[in-house]
Design a protein around this motif. Structure first.
Motif: not given
Length: 79
Positions: A57-78
């Motif tokens: 029911h919901h689309w979450r847009n992709g976004h940058w997030t800090l993971i283990d001390g490094a910035w990572r792109w998290v792709p969007g998805g349902w």
């Protein structure tokens, strides 16, 4: 220290911006454009429509997030 994603220049952002076209139907959701690092440089991925998935029911847009001390792109998805 965590590395932050490189930002495009204001000129590049203006050039890459685009208007959202009318949806092809009620069963579609707009996915905004974003900058994608290809290992050498950033490329603009244009916004586009995706068809809704039954049961999702919901689309979450992709976004940058800090993971283990490094910035990572998290792709969007349902979800």
């Amino acid at each position: 220290m965590a590395r932050r994603p490189r930002l495009a220049s204001a000129r590049s952002r203006r050039r890459a911006s685009s208007r959202r076209p009318a949806p092809p139907g009620a069963a579609f959701v707009w996915v905004p454009g974003h900058w994608h690092w290809n290992g050498d440089r950033y490329l603009w991925i244009r916004g586009h429509y995706v068809r809704r998935h039954p049961g999702w029911h919901h689309w979450r847009n992709g976004h940058w997030t800090l993971i283990d001390g490094a910035w990572r792109w998290v792709p969007g998805g349902w979800y």
